[in-house]
Design a protein around this motif. Structure first.
Motif, PDB file in Angstrom:
ATOM      1  N   TYR A 104       0.824  -1.207   0.000  1.00  0.00           N
ATOM      2  CA  TYR A 104       0.000   0.000   0.000  1.00  0.00           C
ATOM      3  C   TYR A 104       0.861   1.262   0.000  1.00  0.00           C
ATOM      4  O   TYR A 104       0.464   2.306  -0.537  1.00  0.00           O
ATOM      5  CB  TYR A 104      -0.907  -0.040   1.233  1.00  0.00           C
ATOM      6  CG  TYR A 104      -1.761   1.184   1.446  1.00  0.00           C
ATOM      7  CD1 TYR A 104      -2.812   1.494   0.593  1.00  0.00           C
ATOM      8  CD2 TYR A 104      -1.521   2.033   2.529  1.00  0.00           C
ATOM      9  CE1 TYR A 104      -3.603   2.608   0.791  1.00  0.00           C
ATOM     10  CE2 TYR A 104      -2.308   3.154   2.744  1.00  0.00           C
ATOM     11  CZ  TYR A 104      -3.347   3.438   1.874  1.00  0.00           C
ATOM     12  OH  TYR A 104      -4.126   4.551   2.082  1.00  0.00           O
ATOM     13  N   THR A 126       6.535   3.872  -6.975  1.00  0.00           N
ATOM     14  CA  THR A 126       6.498   3.250  -8.296  1.00  0.00           C
ATOM     15  C   THR A 126       7.610   3.791  -9.189  1.00  0.00           C
ATOM     16  O   THR A 126       8.337   4.716  -8.814  1.00  0.00           O
ATOM     17  CB  THR A 126       5.140   3.493  -8.969  1.00  0.00           C
ATOM     18  OG1 THR A 126       4.936   4.897  -9.118  1.00  0.00           O
ATOM     19  CG2 THR A 126       4.007   2.898  -8.131  1.00  0.00           C
ATOM     20  N   VAL A 157       4.151  -2.623  -9.081  1.00  0.00           N
ATOM     21  CA  VAL A 157       2.731  -2.706  -8.744  1.00  0.00           C
ATOM     22  C   VAL A 157       2.242  -1.324  -8.318  1.00  0.00           C
ATOM     23  O   VAL A 157       2.853  -0.668  -7.471  1.00  0.00           O
ATOM     24  CB  VAL A 157       2.496  -3.721  -7.614  1.00  0.00           C
ATOM     25  CG1 VAL A 157       1.030  -3.723  -7.191  1.00  0.00           C
ATOM     26  CG2 VAL A 157       2.919  -5.117  -8.064  1.00  0.00           C
ATOM     27  N   ILE A 158       1.141  -0.863  -8.893  1.00  0.00           N
ATOM     28  CA  ILE A 158       0.575   0.436  -8.559  1.00  0.00           C
ATOM     29  C   ILE A 158      -0.315   0.278  -7.327  1.00  0.00           C
ATOM     30  O   ILE A 158      -1.310  -0.474  -7.377  1.00  0.00           O
ATOM     31  CB  ILE A 158      -0.253   1.000  -9.729  1.00  0.00           C
ATOM     32  CG1 ILE A 158       0.546   0.922 -11.037  1.00  0.00           C
ATOM     33  CG2 ILE A 158      -0.694   2.431  -9.431  1.00  0.00           C
ATOM     34  CD1 ILE A 158       1.852   1.681 -11.024  1.00  0.00           C
ATOM     35  N   ASP A 173      -2.652   1.950  -6.100  1.00  0.00           N
ATOM     36  CA  ASP A 173      -4.070   2.243  -6.348  1.00  0.00           C
ATOM     37  C   ASP A 173      -4.808   1.071  -6.995  1.00  0.00           C
ATOM     38  O   ASP A 173      -6.046   1.064  -7.043  1.00  0.00           O
ATOM     39  CB  ASP A 173      -4.210   3.479  -7.249  1.00  0.00           C
ATOM     40  CG  ASP A 173      -3.876   4.764  -6.508  1.00  0.00           C
ATOM     41  OD1 ASP A 173      -3.822   4.726  -5.258  1.00  0.00           O
ATOM     42  OD2 ASP A 173      -3.658   5.802  -7.177  1.00  0.00           O
ATOM     43  N   SER A 174      -4.058   0.081  -7.494  1.00  0.00           N
ATOM     44  CA  SER A 174      -4.707  -1.078  -8.113  1.00  0.00           C
ATOM     45  C   SER A 174      -5.143  -2.112  -7.076  1.00  0.00           C
ATOM     46  O   SER A 174      -5.816  -3.090  -7.418  1.00  0.00           O
ATOM     47  CB  SER A 174      -3.757  -1.739  -9.118  1.00  0.00           C
ATOM     48  OG  SER A 174      -2.656  -2.350  -8.462  1.00  0.00           O
ATOM     49  N   PRO A 214      -7.464  -3.814  -4.701  1.00  0.00           N
ATOM     50  CA  PRO A 214      -8.926  -3.713  -4.569  1.00  0.00           C
ATOM     51  C   PRO A 214      -9.337  -3.396  -3.129  1.00  0.00           C
ATOM     52  O   PRO A 214      -8.674  -3.807  -2.172  1.00  0.00           O
ATOM     53  CB  PRO A 214      -9.416  -5.098  -4.996  1.00  0.00           C
ATOM     54  CG  PRO A 214      -8.255  -6.011  -4.745  1.00  0.00           C
ATOM     55  CD  PRO A 214      -7.028  -5.192  -5.007  1.00  0.00           C
ATOM     56  N   ALA A 219       3.386  -5.434 -13.037  1.00  0.00           N
ATOM     57  CA  ALA A 219       2.348  -4.436 -12.770  1.00  0.00           C
ATOM     58  C   ALA A 219       0.986  -5.046 -12.477  1.00  0.00           C
ATOM     59  O   ALA A 219      -0.033  -4.374 -12.578  1.00  0.00           O
ATOM     60  CB  ALA A 219       2.240  -3.455 -13.935  1.00  0.00           C
ATOM     61  N   ARG A 220       0.959  -6.315 -12.111  1.00  0.00           N
ATOM     62  CA  ARG A 220      -0.322  -6.975 -11.848  1.00  0.00           C
ATOM     63  C   ARG A 220      -0.214  -7.922 -10.667  1.00  0.00           C
ATOM     64  O   ARG A 220       0.666  -8.780 -10.626  1.00  0.00           O
ATOM     65  CB  ARG A 220      -0.771  -7.760 -13.071  1.00  0.00           C
ATOM     66  CG  ARG A 220      -2.078  -8.531 -12.847  1.00  0.00           C
ATOM     67  CD  ARG A 220      -2.410  -9.414 -14.031  1.00  0.00           C
ATOM     68  NE  ARG A 220      -3.607 -10.200 -13.780  1.00  0.00           N
ATOM     69  CZ  ARG A 220      -3.720 -11.502 -14.041  1.00  0.00           C
ATOM     70  NH1 ARG A 220      -2.703 -12.170 -14.551  1.00  0.00           N
ATOM     71  NH2 ARG A 220      -4.842 -12.138 -13.793  1.00  0.00           N
ATOM     72  N   ASP A 246      -3.043 -10.336  -8.584  1.00  0.00           N
ATOM     73  CA  ASP A 246      -4.414 -10.807  -8.406  1.00  0.00           C
ATOM     74  C   ASP A 246      -4.547 -11.204  -6.940  1.00  0.00           C
ATOM     75  O   ASP A 246      -4.039 -12.234  -6.513  1.00  0.00           O
ATOM     76  CB  ASP A 246      -4.678 -12.001  -9.320  1.00  0.00           C
ATOM     77  CG  ASP A 246      -6.118 -12.509  -9.226  1.00  0.00           C
ATOM     78  OD1 ASP A 246      -6.859 -12.045  -8.334  1.00  0.00           O
ATOM     79  OD2 ASP A 246      -6.492 -13.380 -10.035  1.00  0.00           O
ATOM     80  N   GLU A 256     -16.504  -5.684 -14.200  1.00  0.00           N
ATOM     81  CA  GLU A 256     -15.308  -6.536 -14.138  1.00  0.00           C
ATOM     82  C   GLU A 256     -15.625  -7.939 -14.616  1.00  0.00           C
ATOM     83  O   GLU A 256     -14.830  -8.568 -15.327  1.00  0.00           O
ATOM     84  CB  GLU A 256     -14.762  -6.568 -12.709  1.00  0.00           C
ATOM     85  CG  GLU A 256     -13.462  -7.342 -12.578  1.00  0.00           C
ATOM     86  CD  GLU A 256     -12.957  -7.421 -11.151  1.00  0.00           C
ATOM     87  OE1 GLU A 256     -11.791  -7.820 -10.965  1.00  0.00           O
ATOM     88  OE2 GLU A 256     -13.728  -7.087 -10.222  1.00  0.00           O
TER      89      GLU A 256
END
Length: 568
Positions: free
Chosen positions: A349, A353, A366-367, A369-370, A372, A393-394, A396, A449
């Motif tokens: 958190y 970046t 990893v951003i 703000d992404s 959830p 950058a992802r 899950d 989504e």
């Protein structure tokens, strides 16, 4: 030291399925009853590490660090005891006392045996579902590799290994077939997703038709089939003490072909396996493309199982070296980058970046703000889990049951991480279990989504099927993980929930709803792995030694010191 608490656990855990032939179990005599406990030699229990519920090195499996390249499979410690037992001196499952089995057990065995598939007079597997009420058969009348695993474990625990051996050899034969999708030829090591036996009563012949993904929805090859085959081969070896099957040239070649597909060098910068959507139990588009936790955990477990069974001839020695290197890299990567708990979430958190060079903390850019919103409320102060996927950058953040349970069983999770996963189960019981065990993933994706990720899949609507649906088959994996981490009470609670409805509802494939309250809208009845999953969970809880055939011990050599500040 053997304490009164341990004695109570053993007495409660003694098998209650010393049943007559109506139950479908082999009729064998009991070892002892409760009044005989005074005469029972407790030192024998002390000699059996399977019954110790400490959280480190709790079950027998040789340490990778203890392995020398000069030691072959003939030196592998299987902990076998004659008499149709599992890997750690286990007699046929239900032989430990005189209690009556649960009424569901007899029904379950009858249904499981009804699902048997024969090829030229020999049982070679079980069909996916035996649902007479369904008008559309689709491929539910086929033998699926992943679906057969709980059935195979049930038969092994009941001292019936022949069907498992037949299945292993038949699927190994299918591996050698030429595999094509349109004009493209699949890798030689690919295992089938399923096969079907066609009987010709006039000619009195049987033929087999296999599906390697060319008939599957989405035309995706099953990456997990080869891993489950290796894991099941090791389970058979542990259960029977029979080294000869794994040592045959065909089985050795089969393992090498599977591993060749996974260990080949390419453009990957990570030790994890890059996969397409729909390549595993979640066999429809659900946004798991990339590096899904289920495949990585199964990959890790298959590597460790192969390491234990690989003969050290010229070819085998080379593979052992490659496996060892991959295991070290994979364990570090998964434990460092896929693991999340309260502190790690807080660190992500606060990430900066666009960092550059090897000193970057946010290595995957990893951003923050992404992240959830749901995960901040879902994450308890105590607890953690392996997230669903990590790639550039992802992240899950979804929780997936199979991947986390297999991470515990394979010791991909450290003892501390395994304990944290169990803490999460207890803290988020309503979300992950609810009224029926257990959620395949959490949470469900919905609205816009859902449209983007699933392509508006009408079967994977929110809280249904693979999208947050509840799958009873996962009960056996949860039970195994609970026993390994010393939390049998969690498994017992989940089994009691299942027993309240499964038989009455006709053994559905899956349940729908946030709490798993409703039978799935397209769920098949008499789903074989729902039946087998219950039996395996029941037998493991009653005789924890069965865990030995599906569990691998933690290896400290694969546990590098990970500083949280350098986690990403």
């Amino acid at each position: 030291m053997f304490t009164c608490h341990d004695l109570i656990f053993f007495v409660e855990g003694l098998s209650i399925m010393d049943a007559s032939k109506e139950t479908g179990l082999r009729n064998v005599s009991s070892v002892c009853s409760i009044p005989e406990m005074d005469d029972f030699d407790l030192t024998k229990l002390l000699d059996k590490p399977r019954l110790t519920i400490k959280r480190e090195r709790s079950f027998d499996e040789r340490s990778l660090s203890e392995m020398s390249l000069t030691r072959g499979l003939d030196n592998l410690e299987l902990g076998y005891s004659p008499g149709g037992c599992s890997g750690l001196d286990t007699p046929a499952s239900s032989t430990r006392n005189s209690f009556e089995p649960h009424p569901m057990v007899a029904e379950a065995w009858e249904s499981l045996r009804r699902s048997l598939v024969h090829f030229r007079g020999q049982p070679v597997g079980t069909i996916a579902a035996y649902d007479h009420a369904s008008e559309e058969v689709l491929n539910y009348d086929q033998v699926f590799v992943r679906d057969f695993v709980p059935s195979a474990l049930a038969f092994l625990m009941n001292g019936e290994p022949d069907i498992v051996k037949n299945f292993l050899l038949k699927t190994l034969q299918l591996q050698g077939w030429e595999k094509r999708v349109d004009k493209f030829r699949l890798g030689e090591g690919a295992m089938p997703a399923s096969f079907k036996v066609l009987h010709d009563p006039e000619r009195k012949t049987d033929t087999i038709v296999a599906d390697f993904g060319e008939s599957a929805i989405g035309r995706v090859a099953p990456v997990d089939s080869g891993f489950w085959w290796i894991i099941l081969l090791r389970a058979y070896t542990k259960s029977t003490g029979d080294l000869t099957l794994a040592e045959t040239p065909d089985c050795q070649k089969g393992m090498r072909l599977i591993l060749t597909l996974c260990l080949s060098e390419g453009f990957d910068t990570f030790p994890t396996l890059l996969c397409a959507d729909g390549c595993s139990m979640i066999d429809r588009r659900m946004g798991i493309y990339g590096y899904p936790i289920e495949i990585q955990a199964l990959f890790f477990m298959a590597l460790r199982c192969s390491l234990a069974m690989m003969k050290l001839d010229a070819e085998g020695k080379e593979f052992v070296e490659r496996i060892m290197k991959r295991l070290h890299a994979l364990s570090f990567h998964m434990r460092s980058y896929f693991w999340i708990d309260f502190q790690q979430l807080n660190d992500i958190y606060r990430y900066k970046t666009e960092e550059y060079s090897h000193t970057a903390v946010n290595k995957f850019n990893v951003i923050p703000d992404s992240i959830p919103d749901w995960v901040f409320d879902f994450m308890p102060t105590r607890g953690g889990y392996f997230i669903g996927n990590v790639s550039p950058a992802r992240m899950d953040f979804r929780w997936f049951a199979l991947g986390n349970c297999v991470a515990i069983l394979s010791s991909l999770a450290t003892p501390e991480q395994a304990s944290a996963i169990m803490d999460l189960f207890e803290a988020r019981w309503e979300e992950l279990v609810g009224e029926m065990p257990i959620k395949i993933c959490y949470p469900a994706i919905e609205s816009h989504e859902w449209r983007i990720v699933t392509g508006c899949d009408p079967k994977n609507t929110r809280w249904s099927y693979h999208n947050g649906g509840t799958w009873p088959v996962l009960l056996w994996l949860l039970t195994a993980a609970c026993i390994k981490t010393g939390r049998p009470q969690i498994a017992r609670r989940a089994i009691e929930l299942a027993e309240s409805r499964l038989l009455k509802d006709g053994w559905p494939e899956y349940y729908d709803g946030k709490l798993g309250r409703y039978i799935g809208k397209q769920a098949r009845k008499y789903q074989t792995w729902s039946i087998a999953g219950y039996l395996v969970a029941k037998m493991m809880l009653e005789d924890p030694s069965h865990l030995g055939m599906i569990s691998l011990e933690d290896d400290r050599q694969l546990r590098p010191i990970i500083k949280r500040s350098a986690s990403f």
